[in-house]
Design an enzyme around this catalytic site. Structure first.
Site, mmCIF file in Angstrom:
data_model
loop_
_atom_site.group_PDB
_atom_site.id
_atom_site.type_symbol
_atom_site.label_atom_id
_atom_site.label_comp_id
_atom_site.label_asym_id
_atom_site.label_seq_id
_atom_site.Cartn_x
_atom_site.Cartn_y
_atom_site.Cartn_z
ATOM 1 N N GLN A 192 0.841 -1.195 0.000
ATOM 2 C CA GLN A 192 0.000 0.000 0.000
ATOM 3 C C GLN A 192 0.879 1.249 0.000
ATOM 4 O O GLN A 192 0.376 2.356 -0.100
ATOM 5 C CB GLN A 192 -0.879 0.015 1.252
ATOM 6 C CG GLN A 192 -1.821 -1.154 1.350
ATOM 7 C CD GLN A 192 -2.367 -1.313 2.756
ATOM 8 O OE1 GLN A 192 -3.364 -0.693 3.126
ATOM 9 N NE2 GLN A 192 -1.709 -2.119 3.565
ATOM 10 N N ASP A 222 6.035 4.861 -1.357
ATOM 11 C CA ASP A 222 7.381 5.426 -1.201
ATOM 12 C C ASP A 222 8.454 4.812 -2.104
ATOM 13 O O ASP A 222 9.577 5.320 -2.170
ATOM 14 C CB ASP A 222 7.832 5.342 0.272
ATOM 15 C CG ASP A 222 7.803 3.914 0.832
ATOM 16 O OD1 ASP A 222 8.058 2.962 0.082
ATOM 17 O OD2 ASP A 222 7.538 3.769 2.045
ATOM 18 N N HIS A 229 -1.658 1.507 -4.160
ATOM 19 C CA HIS A 229 -2.031 2.912 -3.933
ATOM 20 C C HIS A 229 -1.173 3.883 -4.753
ATOM 21 O O HIS A 229 -1.176 5.083 -4.489
ATOM 22 C CB HIS A 229 -1.955 3.259 -2.440
ATOM 23 C CG HIS A 229 -3.043 2.598 -1.637
ATOM 24 N ND1 HIS A 229 -3.031 2.525 -0.265
ATOM 25 C CD2 HIS A 229 -4.188 1.983 -2.030
ATOM 26 C CE1 HIS A 229 -4.114 1.880 0.152
ATOM 27 N NE2 HIS A 229 -4.833 1.537 -0.896
ATOM 28 N N CYS A 286 -4.691 14.073 -19.566
ATOM 29 C CA CYS A 286 -4.465 12.965 -20.516
ATOM 30 C C CYS A 286 -3.884 11.717 -19.856
ATOM 31 O O CYS A 286 -3.604 10.734 -20.542
ATOM 32 C CB CYS A 286 -3.551 13.426 -21.646
ATOM 33 S SG CYS A 286 -1.837 13.742 -21.121
ATOM 34 N N GLY A 309 3.169 -4.545 8.886
ATOM 35 C CA GLY A 309 3.165 -3.092 9.057
ATOM 36 C C GLY A 309 1.956 -2.375 8.496
ATOM 37 O O GLY A 309 2.081 -1.248 8.028
ATOM 38 N N ASN A 356 3.545 -6.925 13.174
ATOM 39 C CA ASN A 356 3.119 -5.557 13.467
ATOM 40 C C ASN A 356 3.571 -5.207 14.880
ATOM 41 O O ASN A 356 3.709 -6.086 15.724
ATOM 42 C CB ASN A 356 1.577 -5.458 13.374
ATOM 43 C CG ASN A 356 1.101 -4.020 13.213
ATOM 44 O OD1 ASN A 356 1.383 -3.167 14.051
ATOM 45 N ND2 ASN A 356 0.403 -3.742 12.128
HETATM 46 P P1 OAD Z 1 -1.148 2.924 8.999
HETATM 47 O O1 OAD Z 1 -0.420 4.160 9.396
HETATM 48 O O2 OAD Z 1 -2.638 2.927 9.060
HETATM 49 O O3 OAD Z 1 -0.672 1.705 9.891
HETATM 50 C C1 OAD Z 1 0.679 1.430 10.111
HETATM 51 C C2 OAD Z 1 0.757 0.122 10.881
HETATM 52 O O4 OAD Z 1 2.108 -0.228 11.014
HETATM 53 C C3 OAD Z 1 0.165 0.183 12.290
HETATM 54 O O5 OAD Z 1 -0.652 -0.962 12.503
HETATM 55 C C4 OAD Z 1 1.400 0.164 13.204
HETATM 56 O O6 OAD Z 1 1.155 -0.529 14.411
HETATM 57 C C5 OAD Z 1 2.382 -0.599 12.350
HETATM 58 N N1 OAD Z 1 3.802 -0.246 12.563
HETATM 59 C C6 OAD Z 1 4.346 0.975 12.785
HETATM 60 N N2 OAD Z 1 5.675 0.891 12.860
HETATM 61 C C7 OAD Z 1 5.992 -0.420 12.660
HETATM 62 C C8 OAD Z 1 7.213 -1.156 12.609
HETATM 63 N N3 OAD Z 1 8.396 -0.575 12.760
HETATM 64 N N4 OAD Z 1 7.143 -2.499 12.394
HETATM 65 C C9 OAD Z 1 5.961 -3.123 12.248
HETATM 66 N N5 OAD Z 1 4.777 -2.474 12.277
HETATM 67 C C10 OAD Z 1 4.794 -1.147 12.482
HETATM 68 O O7 OAD Z 1 -0.605 2.538 7.537
HETATM 69 P P2 OAD Z 1 -1.301 1.613 6.443
HETATM 70 O O8 OAD Z 1 -1.936 0.426 7.059
HETATM 71 O O9 OAD Z 1 -0.271 1.389 5.400
HETATM 72 O O10 OAD Z 1 -3.768 5.170 1.856
HETATM 73 O O11 OAD Z 1 -2.406 2.579 5.883
HETATM 74 C C11 OAD Z 1 -3.208 2.151 4.840
HETATM 75 C C12 OAD Z 1 -3.525 3.305 3.920
HETATM 76 O O12 OAD Z 1 -4.118 4.367 4.667
HETATM 77 C C13 OAD Z 1 -2.321 3.966 3.279
HETATM 78 O O13 OAD Z 1 -1.859 3.295 2.128
HETATM 79 C C14 OAD Z 1 -2.841 5.321 2.950
HETATM 80 C C15 OAD Z 1 -3.550 5.630 4.237
HETATM 81 O O14 OAD Z 1 -4.543 6.565 4.191
HETATM 82 C C16 OAD Z 1 -3.777 6.031 0.846
HETATM 83 O O15 OAD Z 1 -3.023 6.984 0.800
HETATM 84 C C17 OAD Z 1 -4.797 5.715 -0.196
#
Ligand code: OAD
Length: 258
Positions: A105, A108, A136, A147, A204, A230
């Site tokens: 997702q 980066d 994403h 375009c 993550g 996680n």
């Molecule tokens: P989130 O910020 O919602 O969640 C990050 C997750 O990573 C959390 O469950 C944390 O506990 C965990 N975490 C943080 N640091 C960590 C580490 N060092 N090791 C393991 N786990 C860790 O991010 P996403 O789930 O990626 O969408 O969010 C989903 C989508 O929501 C993103 O792609 C973005 C956002 O809005 C769009 O931009 C469309």
């Protein structure tokens, strides 16, 4: 490390070693140790910024300069980050084994960078590895809002989105905003991989944003298992066969033996 943790790691390693098909789903947490901010949680971007003001098509229409400036800031920040051992372990898994589909997702590009670095370390002379599926989008690309032409983004502090060289409409980052559909080919390929996987390794992600969060559910429905990595528990934890709590940059290399 406790004995229980060691046993859980060994269990995850065994499930992955025995799997014929593996799908990996990653989220912002895998890049946290590289210095890329996550979205949710105490220091997440959505604590300081409102998604509806920055990450929707309406926001871009209302104030393109504000949205553009926010993405340019994030691009600058990401440019200073490097893949961490979690990205590298996943890259080696995907390069060295058949039947691995990496879905992220994250926008980066750090999985790509790790893959390029690992491919050159492994001496593979082939083309750049064609993964992961970036459901994403990718922040290093711009897409013309007229375009749809894709171009490499140019970092800088320009006052607003530049015009497309072909049609002069505004460029926008090639990412999926709230309220927008995902590319059906990309999410479709990810769903196929999840349905065919013996193991879905989820790392993550808060597992809250659909349809990406539905991928492990597809693996479970098809009779596969879920391994989760996680820092904290998520809505998926109760259904994971193995749930490892800790930083992915440390746990992924351990469970993947990388
Ligand atoms: P989130 O910020 O919602 O969640 C990050 C997750 O990573 C959390 O469950 C944390 O506990 C965990 N975490 C943080 N640091 C960590 C580490 N060092 N090791 C393991 N786990 C860790 O991010 P996403 O789930 O990626 O969408 O969010 C989903 C989508 O929501 C993103 O792609 C973005 C956002 O809005 C769009 O931009 C469309």
């Amino acid at each position: 490390m406790t004995t229980e943790n060691r046993e859980q790691i060994a269990h995850a390693t065994e499930l992955l070693a025995d799997a014929r098909q593996i799908v990996v789903l990653t989220g912002a947490g895998v890049s946290a140790e590289s210095g890329v901010p996550t979205f949710r949680g105490e220091r997440g971007l959505w604590r300081s910024y409102r998604p509806e003001e920055l990450a929707t098509p309406e926001a871009f229409q209302r104030d393109p300069a504000l949205v553009w400036a926010w993405y340019q800031w994030r691009r600058g920040l990401i440019a200073q980050c490097a893949p961490n051992p979690g990205h590298h372990a996943l890259a080696r898994l995907a390069l060295q084994r058949d039947g691995v589909t990496l879905v992220t997702q994250n926008v980066d590009g750090l999985h790509h960078r790790a893959a390029r670095e690992e491919a050159s370390r492994l001496g593979s002379a082939g083309p750049e590895p064609a993964f992961p599926l970036e459901v994403h989008g990718a922040i290093h690309r711009d897409r013309c809002s007229g375009c749809s032409r894709l171009t490499e983004a140019i970092p800088g502090d320009d006052p607003g989105p530049p015009g497309c060289a072909t049609c002069a409409a505004q460029l926008r980052p090639d990412v999926v905003w709230f309220g927008e559909a995902l590319d059906p080919d990309v999410i479709g390929a990810a769903q196929q991989a999840a349905l065919g996987a013996d193991v879905c390794l989820v790392a993550g992600t808060s597992a809250l944003v659909y349809p990406a969060a539905g991928l492990p559910e597809l693996t479970l429905q098809a009779g596969g298992t879920v391994v989760e990595v996680n820092l904290d528990a998520t809505p998926l934890t109760a259904r994971a066969t193995v749930s490892l709590h800790g930083p992915s940059g440390e746990l992924l290399p351990l469970i993947l033996g990388a």
